[in-house]
Design a protein around this motif. Sequence first.
Motif, PDB file in Angstrom:
ATOM      1  N   GLN A 472       0.826  -1.212   0.000  1.00  0.00           N
ATOM      2  CA  GLN A 472       0.000   0.000   0.000  1.00  0.00           C
ATOM      3  C   GLN A 472       0.861   1.262   0.000  1.00  0.00           C
ATOM      4  OE1 GLN A 472      -2.375  -1.040   3.511  1.00  0.00           O
ATOM      5  NE2 GLN A 472      -4.234  -1.003   2.240  1.00  0.00           N
ATOM      6  N   VAL A 473       1.956   1.248   0.773  1.00  0.00           N
ATOM      7  CA  VAL A 473       2.852   2.406   0.823  1.00  0.00           C
ATOM      8  C   VAL A 473       3.461   2.659  -0.558  1.00  0.00           C
ATOM      9  CG1 VAL A 473       4.987   3.319   1.795  1.00  0.00           C
ATOM     10  CG2 VAL A 473       3.338   2.168   3.284  1.00  0.00           C
ATOM     11  N   LYS A 474       3.878   1.588  -1.219  1.00  0.00           N
ATOM     12  CA  LYS A 474       4.391   1.735  -2.589  1.00  0.00           C
ATOM     13  C   LYS A 474       3.319   2.338  -3.496  1.00  0.00           C
ATOM     14  CE  LYS A 474       5.749  -0.851  -6.692  1.00  0.00           C
ATOM     15  NZ  LYS A 474       6.087  -2.160  -7.297  1.00  0.00           N
ATOM     16  N   GLU A 475       2.128   1.820  -3.406  1.00  0.00           N
ATOM     17  CA  GLU A 475       1.018   2.300  -4.241  1.00  0.00           C
ATOM     18  C   GLU A 475       0.758   3.776  -3.986  1.00  0.00           C
ATOM     19  OE1 GLU A 475      -2.747  -0.104  -4.936  1.00  0.00           O
ATOM     20  OE2 GLU A 475      -3.469   1.412  -3.524  1.00  0.00           O
ATOM     21  N   ILE A 476       0.756   4.180  -2.726  1.00  0.00           N
ATOM     22  CA  ILE A 476       0.516   5.570  -2.355  1.00  0.00           C
ATOM     23  C   ILE A 476       1.597   6.476  -2.931  1.00  0.00           C
ATOM     24  CG2 ILE A 476       0.591   7.164  -0.381  1.00  0.00           C
ATOM     25  CD1 ILE A 476      -0.913   4.898   1.191  1.00  0.00           C
ATOM     26  N   ILE A 477       2.855   6.073  -2.791  1.00  0.00           N
ATOM     27  CA  ILE A 477       3.963   6.882  -3.307  1.00  0.00           C
ATOM     28  C   ILE A 477       3.855   7.051  -4.816  1.00  0.00           C
ATOM     29  CG2 ILE A 477       6.469   6.872  -3.683  1.00  0.00           C
ATOM     30  CD1 ILE A 477       6.746   5.657  -0.865  1.00  0.00           C
ATOM     31  N   MET A 478       3.499   5.975  -5.506  1.00  0.00           N
ATOM     32  CA  MET A 478       3.408   6.043  -6.966  1.00  0.00           C
ATOM     33  C   MET A 478       2.188   6.834  -7.441  1.00  0.00           C
ATOM     34  SD  MET A 478       4.798   2.271  -8.121  1.00  0.00           S
ATOM     35  CE  MET A 478       4.723   2.665  -9.868  1.00  0.00           C
ATOM     36  N   LYS A 479       1.076   6.686  -6.749  1.00  0.00           N
ATOM     37  CA  LYS A 479      -0.146   7.399  -7.154  1.00  0.00           C
ATOM     38  C   LYS A 479      -0.094   8.895  -6.853  1.00  0.00           C
ATOM     39  CE  LYS A 479      -3.743   3.814  -7.044  1.00  0.00           C
ATOM     40  NZ  LYS A 479      -5.001   3.400  -6.375  1.00  0.00           N
ATOM     41  N   SER A 480       0.769   9.302  -5.935  1.00  0.00           N
ATOM     42  CA  SER A 480       0.761  10.691  -5.466  1.00  0.00           C
ATOM     43  C   SER A 480       1.882  11.538  -6.051  1.00  0.00           C
ATOM     44  CB  SER A 480       0.864  10.714  -3.934  1.00  0.00           C
ATOM     45  OG  SER A 480       2.079  10.110  -3.509  1.00  0.00           O
ATOM     46  N   VAL A 481       2.586  11.038  -7.062  1.00  0.00           N
ATOM     47  CA  VAL A 481       3.663  11.828  -7.665  1.00  0.00           C
ATOM     48  C   VAL A 481       3.109  13.101  -8.302  1.00  0.00           C
ATOM     49  CG1 VAL A 481       5.102   9.796  -8.159  1.00  0.00           C
ATOM     50  CG2 VAL A 481       3.536  10.675  -9.923  1.00  0.00           C
ATOM     51  N   VAL A 482       3.976  14.101  -8.435  1.00  0.00           N
ATOM     52  CA  VAL A 482       3.647  15.278  -9.231  1.00  0.00           C
ATOM     53  C   VAL A 482       4.034  14.952 -10.668  1.00  0.00           C
ATOM     54  CG1 VAL A 482       4.135  17.715  -9.652  1.00  0.00           C
ATOM     55  CG2 VAL A 482       4.012  16.854  -7.302  1.00  0.00           C
ATOM     56  N   LYS A 483       3.048  14.839 -11.513  1.00  0.00           N
ATOM     57  CA  LYS A 483       3.296  14.482 -12.910  1.00  0.00           C
ATOM     58  C   LYS A 483       4.061  15.595 -13.618  1.00  0.00           C
ATOM     59  CE  LYS A 483       0.655  10.648 -13.231  1.00  0.00           C
ATOM     60  NZ  LYS A 483       1.084   9.332 -13.724  1.00  0.00           N
ATOM     61  N   VAL A 484       4.959  15.190 -14.488  1.00  0.00           N
ATOM     62  CA  VAL A 484       5.736  16.147 -15.272  1.00  0.00           C
ATOM     63  C   VAL A 484       5.257  16.062 -16.721  1.00  0.00           C
ATOM     64  CG1 VAL A 484       8.042  16.825 -16.033  1.00  0.00           C
ATOM     65  CG2 VAL A 484       7.703  15.909 -13.718  1.00  0.00           C
ATOM     66  N   ASN A 485       4.729  17.148 -17.215  1.00  0.00           N
ATOM     67  CA  ASN A 485       4.094  17.126 -18.534  1.00  0.00           C
ATOM     68  C   ASN A 485       4.908  17.850 -19.605  1.00  0.00           C
ATOM     69  OD1 ASN A 485       1.730  15.734 -17.594  1.00  0.00           O
ATOM     70  ND2 ASN A 485       1.113  17.646 -16.614  1.00  0.00           N
ATOM     71  N   HIS A 486       6.212  17.881 -19.431  1.00  0.00           N
ATOM     72  CA  HIS A 486       7.052  18.521 -20.443  1.00  0.00           C
ATOM     73  C   HIS A 486       8.253  17.632 -20.770  1.00  0.00           C
ATOM     74  CE1 HIS A 486      10.055  19.650 -17.398  1.00  0.00           C
ATOM     75  NE2 HIS A 486       9.056  20.114 -16.648  1.00  0.00           N
ATOM     76  N   ASN A 487       8.974  18.016 -21.778  1.00  0.00           N
ATOM     77  CA  ASN A 487      10.164  17.284 -22.186  1.00  0.00           C
ATOM     78  C   ASN A 487      11.365  17.657 -21.328  1.00  0.00           C
ATOM     79  OD1 ASN A 487       8.544  16.311 -24.252  1.00  0.00           O
ATOM     80  ND2 ASN A 487      10.089  16.630 -25.839  1.00  0.00           N
ATOM     81  N   ASN A 515       1.337  15.161  -1.007  1.00  0.00           N
ATOM     82  CA  ASN A 515       0.306  14.388  -1.714  1.00  0.00           C
ATOM     83  C   ASN A 515       0.178  12.980  -1.153  1.00  0.00           C
ATOM     84  OD1 ASN A 515       0.046  16.626  -3.348  1.00  0.00           O
ATOM     85  ND2 ASN A 515       1.025  15.695  -5.145  1.00  0.00           N
ATOM     86  N   ALA A 516       1.323  12.376  -0.867  1.00  0.00           N
ATOM     87  CA  ALA A 516       1.321  10.993  -0.383  1.00  0.00           C
ATOM     88  C   ALA A 516       0.630  10.872   0.968  1.00  0.00           C
ATOM     89  CB  ALA A 516       2.754  10.466  -0.296  1.00  0.00           C
ATOM     90  N   LEU A 517       0.902  11.805   1.869  1.00  0.00           N
ATOM     91  CA  LEU A 517       0.294  11.739   3.197  1.00  0.00           C
ATOM     92  C   LEU A 517      -1.199  12.051   3.149  1.00  0.00           C
ATOM     93  CD1 LEU A 517       3.293  13.292   5.077  1.00  0.00           C
ATOM     94  CD2 LEU A 517       2.310  11.048   5.590  1.00  0.00           C
TER      95      LEU A 517
END
Length: 524
Positions: A472-487, A515-517
């Motif tokens: 679950q901790v792994k899932e939370i860390i991955m789901k809560s990233v700040v997406k980077v939408n540029h090159n 975000n994760a917390l």
Amino acid sequence: MNNFKKLIPLLLLAALPFLSSAQKANWQNLDLKKDSIFGISTEKAYTELLKGKKSTPVIVAVLDGGVDLNHEDLKRVIWINKKEVAGNGVDDDKNGYADDVHGWNFLGGKNGSIEFEALELTRLVRRDNVRFAGVTATTVAEKDKADYETYIKNRSEVEKELATAKSSLDGISGFKFVLDAVVKKIGKENPTQADFEAFKSPDQQETRVKEAVLDVLKEMDFKTFYETQIEEGVKYYTGQVKYNYNVDYDPRAIVGDNPDNSKERFYGNNDIKGPDALHGSHVAGIIGADRTNKIGVMGVADNVLIMGVRNTPNGDERDKDVANAIRYAVDNGAKVLNMSFGKAYSWDKAVVDEAVKYAVSKDVLLVHAAGNENADIDVENNFPTNKYLDGSLASSWLTVGASGPKDDETLKAAFSNYGKTSVDVFAPGVRITSTVPENKYIEEDGTSMAAPVVTGLAALIRSYYPKLTAVQVKEIIMKSVVKVNHNVSTMKGAETVSIPFADLCVTGGIVNAYNALKLAATYK
């Protein structure tokens, strides 16, 4: 190799001139919106989400080259095995390791500890030199042909790398020789940019060295440059020539085990610092340096106990030691493991797989650095790995790439490995200030620094939400990233190319504590 502690050319590092000195020392914990720096919003999380909340201590194992347990910023957070009586030479808790009060050293024996080691590739060549002694391409048995061809390829690679290391050592030693002469003529131990600008010499070599140093002094003072680039460079390439690519060098007698017996468990000593604890101490500080003492730096997590498990020399770690380090950490209560080491070859992957499966079965999260070769590890080997020999994947494993502080084309650290399916997330790994032996603090670069940022975040989540599982901790860390939408820019061979950040890792983003917390609070 060497905990991924490689010399990263200054030109590859993102400069941080836009940060104040306080920000530089803690940039990985800052917030993109508030501070205009692409940290992981740790301070924002403490201020807005965690204030007044209770936490439980989480044991974090630093599998590395050693940890300075007496460092002023680490000593309060070092794990203590309360079942063990210090210094009595007895295995009080009957775990197979006598006097393991703060962890264990799988690179030690009765008379000391290993500092330098050969690379795995070199060890494989040494093994096969014996196996194929006197054998040629025309005399090799049919059943051994594939192994023989691999041996010839490996031997050629070692010879090539050794020649390159010798050339690099000659180059940096020559530069140092001329630089020392220039500094002597200037007459100051730590000359300034103005001192070098005022220095005139008819000697062409001295003039070229002066110009090179002036470029560097735009980024750092001379003393820092000399110690971290010149002296470390000589040490690094000397180590490659004398130890890493030297097929005749084998220090394992110091340990006294049988290195070919991967099932052997109980060997080593209790010296968790070892002869070179710089890398491991730096990693430990990023995870959990004391946030309450108002000195030094602040770790990501505020309630951790750092267990030192020494398994990584200056050279390549052995699979046997990796497996035993994982098992030791798990059996002694660690819930998150930081593994800032790696290599391109594996002697006995099966024994590491077994240990990883054991950790997963015990609800432990493993965090691994992606490596510093600017390579796509979807196609390049990078051990250890979350992929078992049978092709299945470890469910509670995170592989971490390194990012810089600016949300622009430089966001991907130039040295960082990447992989759309093999790297899970990115985290700050450029010029990270942290703890090193003898109460000092320095900047280091690498995915070795990015991994403990994520390890600290995982420990923070497990500390405030102890009922969450490792998966679950792994899932939370991955789901809560700040997406980077540029090159972002990266090197492909000799060419600089622009690629979508989303192609660098599974999540396409940078981890974020805030975000994760917030997300963790929604899990039941």
